[in-house]
Design an enzyme around this catalytic site. Structure first.
Site: not given
Length: 262
Positions: A19-20, A153
């Site tokens: 995604i980055g 998380y």
């Protein structure tokens, strides 16, 4: 809608893949100068090369572990100002609550939460002084739909949403917006690698295996497939744009409808 980020400088943490990297490409294609970040020089170099020619702003790399206070300080020293900060850096690991020691909770908090806290604290004053800025935290639908297999998380992703909302209110009336984006299951390199054995065993296309994974683990999905990294990046690029000036303090979903609330 034509998004023009010419003259804007963007920093995308953890942006050598997934995604980055898709976000970095989207911002670069819109004209922003983009700083890509990772821990391995060769990965950073590949990411910078992937952005080459996408827009007028260019791309530069910064190799450092931003999951540490020292890494964040080094980034701010090398790049004292930015107009767009994308807090994308994050880690995940399925592990039962009773097998998760204090060290893992601390590590997830440092990487997933404190990296964004430290960088926002460093860059928001400059944005405020200039009267324009965008900060986006890449959270997850797991912020609200806490995964029982990795509670630590989910906790870190909920914390990101809280920080983003609080910072949006802190920046009220300044021309600076702060939002969080909640991707759902997304077909990044990490998920593809996890699904590779099943794909090889069945001979099915990766997208089909990913869709079956989504329906097995996130049956509330409305699109009934994994999102692409570009679909998530499109939302982030929009939130980084002048056109999104009235959107702040929001948790924007790109989860394929996994969260069954209105």
């Amino acid at each position: 809608m034509r998004i023009d980020l010419t003259g804007r400088k963007a920093i995308v943490t953890g942006s050598t893949g997934g995604i980055g990297l898709a976000i970095a490409k989207g911002l670069a294609a819109s004209g922003a100068q983009v700083v890509v970040n990772g821990r391995r020089p060769e990965a950073v170099e590949r990411a910078v090369a992937a952005l080459s020619g996408l827009g007028s702003g260019g791309a530069v790399g910064f190799t450092e572990d931003l999951g540490t206070a020292a890494g964040c300080a080094a980034l701010v020293k090398a790049h004292p100002d930015c107009d767009i900060l994308i807090n994308n850096l994050g880690i995940f690991e399925p592990k039962d609550f009773f097998d998760t020691p204090d060290e893992d909770w601390s590590r997830f908090f440092e990487v997933n939460v404190m990296s964004g806290v430290r960088l926002s604290r460093a860059y928001l004053p400059g944005m405020k002084a200039r009267g324009w800025g965008r900060v986006v935290f890449i959270s997850s639908e797991s912020a609200f739909n806490i995964p029982v297999e990795m509670i630590h998380y989910g906790f870190s992703k909920t914390a990101q949403v809280s920080v983003a909302r609080g910072l949006a209110e802190r920046m009220a009336g300044t021309g600076v917006t702060v939002n969080s984006v909640l991707p759902g299951p997304t077909l990044s390199e990490g998920l593809a690698e996890m699904l590779r054995p099943e794909q090889e065993k069945t001979g099915k296309p990766l997208e089909e295996v990913a869709a079956e994974f989504v329906m097995a683990h996130r049956p509330s999905s409305i699109i009934r497939r994994a999102a692409t990294v570009e679909e998530v990046a499109n939302m982030v690029v929009y939130l980084s744009s002048p056109q999104a000036s009235a959107t702040t303090g929001a948790s924007v979903r790109v989860d394929g409808g996994v969260l069954s609330t209105i």
